[in-house]
Write an enzyme that holds these catalytic residues in place. Sequence first.
Site, PDB file in Angstrom:
ATOM      1  N   ARG A 136     -13.870  -8.711   1.049  1.00  0.00           N
ATOM      2  CA  ARG A 136     -12.433  -8.472   0.839  1.00  0.00           C
ATOM      3  C   ARG A 136     -11.646  -9.717   1.263  1.00  0.00           C
ATOM      4  NH1 ARG A 136     -10.476  -3.310   0.979  1.00  0.00           N
ATOM      5  NH2 ARG A 136      -8.571  -4.322   0.253  1.00  0.00           N
ATOM      6  N   ARG A 160       0.881  -1.186   0.000  1.00  0.00           N
ATOM      7  CA  ARG A 160       0.000   0.000   0.000  1.00  0.00           C
ATOM      8  C   ARG A 160       0.904   1.218   0.000  1.00  0.00           C
ATOM      9  NH1 ARG A 160      -5.475   1.337   3.277  1.00  0.00           N
ATOM     10  NH2 ARG A 160      -6.149  -0.074   1.641  1.00  0.00           N
ATOM     11  N   CYS A 218     -16.575   1.607  -0.143  1.00  0.00           N
ATOM     12  CA  CYS A 218     -15.418   0.757   0.170  1.00  0.00           C
ATOM     13  C   CYS A 218     -14.975   0.904   1.616  1.00  0.00           C
ATOM     14  CB  CYS A 218     -14.265   1.069  -0.789  1.00  0.00           C
ATOM     15  SG  CYS A 218     -13.748   2.791  -0.711  1.00  0.00           S
ATOM     16  N   ASP A 276     -17.317   6.811  -2.499  1.00  0.00           N
ATOM     17  CA  ASP A 276     -16.062   6.750  -1.730  1.00  0.00           C
ATOM     18  C   ASP A 276     -15.777   8.173  -1.241  1.00  0.00           C
ATOM     19  OD1 ASP A 276     -13.591   6.013  -0.663  1.00  0.00           O
ATOM     20  OD2 ASP A 276     -12.547   5.975  -2.590  1.00  0.00           O
ATOM     21  N   GLN A 309      -9.920  -4.160  -3.967  1.00  0.00           N
ATOM     22  CA  GLN A 309     -11.208  -3.597  -3.589  1.00  0.00           C
ATOM     23  C   GLN A 309     -12.225  -3.815  -4.719  1.00  0.00           C
ATOM     24  OE1 GLN A 309     -12.106  -1.683  -0.598  1.00  0.00           O
ATOM     25  NE2 GLN A 309     -14.058  -2.267  -1.458  1.00  0.00           N
ATOM     26  N   HIS A 313      -6.972   0.516  -6.824  1.00  0.00           N
ATOM     27  CA  HIS A 313      -7.269  -0.340  -5.660  1.00  0.00           C
ATOM     28  C   HIS A 313      -7.913  -1.627  -6.205  1.00  0.00           C
ATOM     29  CE1 HIS A 313      -7.741  -1.451  -1.625  1.00  0.00           C
ATOM     30  NE2 HIS A 313      -8.603  -0.567  -1.181  1.00  0.00           N
TER      31      HIS A 313
END
Length: 308
Positions: A289, A100, A261, A222, A130, A127
């Site tokens: 996830r 990340r 998310c 988001d 996700q 991402h």
Amino acid sequence: MKNLISAFDFDQAELKTVFGLAKRMKQNPLSYRDLFNGKALGLIFEKPSTRTWVSFEVGFTTMGGHVIYLGPDDIQLGVREEVRDVARTLARYLDLIVMRTYSHELILEFASHFKKTVINGLSDLEHPCQAMADFFTIGEALGDFKNKKIAYIGDGNNVLNSLLILAAQLGAHLHYATPKSCAPQAAIVTRALKEAKRTKAKLVATTKPQEAVRGADIIYTDVWVSMGEEEKTKKQNCFEGFQVNRSLLKKAAKEVRVMHCLPAHRGEEITNDVIEGKHSIVFDQAENRLHVQKAIIVYLLRSERAGS
Ligand code: CP
Ligand code: NVA
């Protein structure tokens, strides 16, 4: 050896294989508990995380593997020593890495020296884990995502970039409303549109949230300011009318599902009553996830296992 750095790294057939695997793993997690005995996964995280960190750590340990978390102060990638030296050293200890980072380029640079599997756990550009869990969740919620309308409302950020790519790969219909100055990355849109022609996906851009949500089966949002963008507080002024609230939901299909998310900024991009309301599937989405990332790891490492 295969990586998941961009959502473009998996084609339609591979995505379907991973979704099928994730479904079986979700139904029967104990069947996979010894799969990665003696294997080690590293997590290099420059930014905070709840879902990505914990779901990868729980996912890999419950499949028998060992996990080591390396936060921003631990290895200081590119600061304490060069990226290529860290990558080549860690490749001697680890079987795969989840990263990340602030910069997407850093993941690409690391991967070019690591020479083992690298998974993008969020960068400024994408991402992909996700978005894969999101399309799996949409499939679960709607039965299928073909001929369903997915509406994304808000910032044209890393999450939207990966959703656009997967919609294109999977032949889904994604209508996205962003302020003009917050559009998704142009190069990704161009490549996704090219792919969409082949798969019959519809990717429709607008600056009007009400237009995007009309008759939608899914509304997705988001945060307006992503991690690493905190300095750009002025950006928030662009989002008037982009809040996912009860009045916006009224324009969508009666049974619309709402996705986010997470983490959410309640009262900004989404209201508290919507996230807590009957249309919300945000915690099913968060749960998935875990299942989808386990399936991604099994898929990515299977060639090495086959050879061992
Ligand atoms: N959605 C997501 O990636 O959450 P975290 O930032 O908590 O990992
Ligand atoms: N766009 C958000 C997603 C967080 C999971 C961010 O990058 O901060």
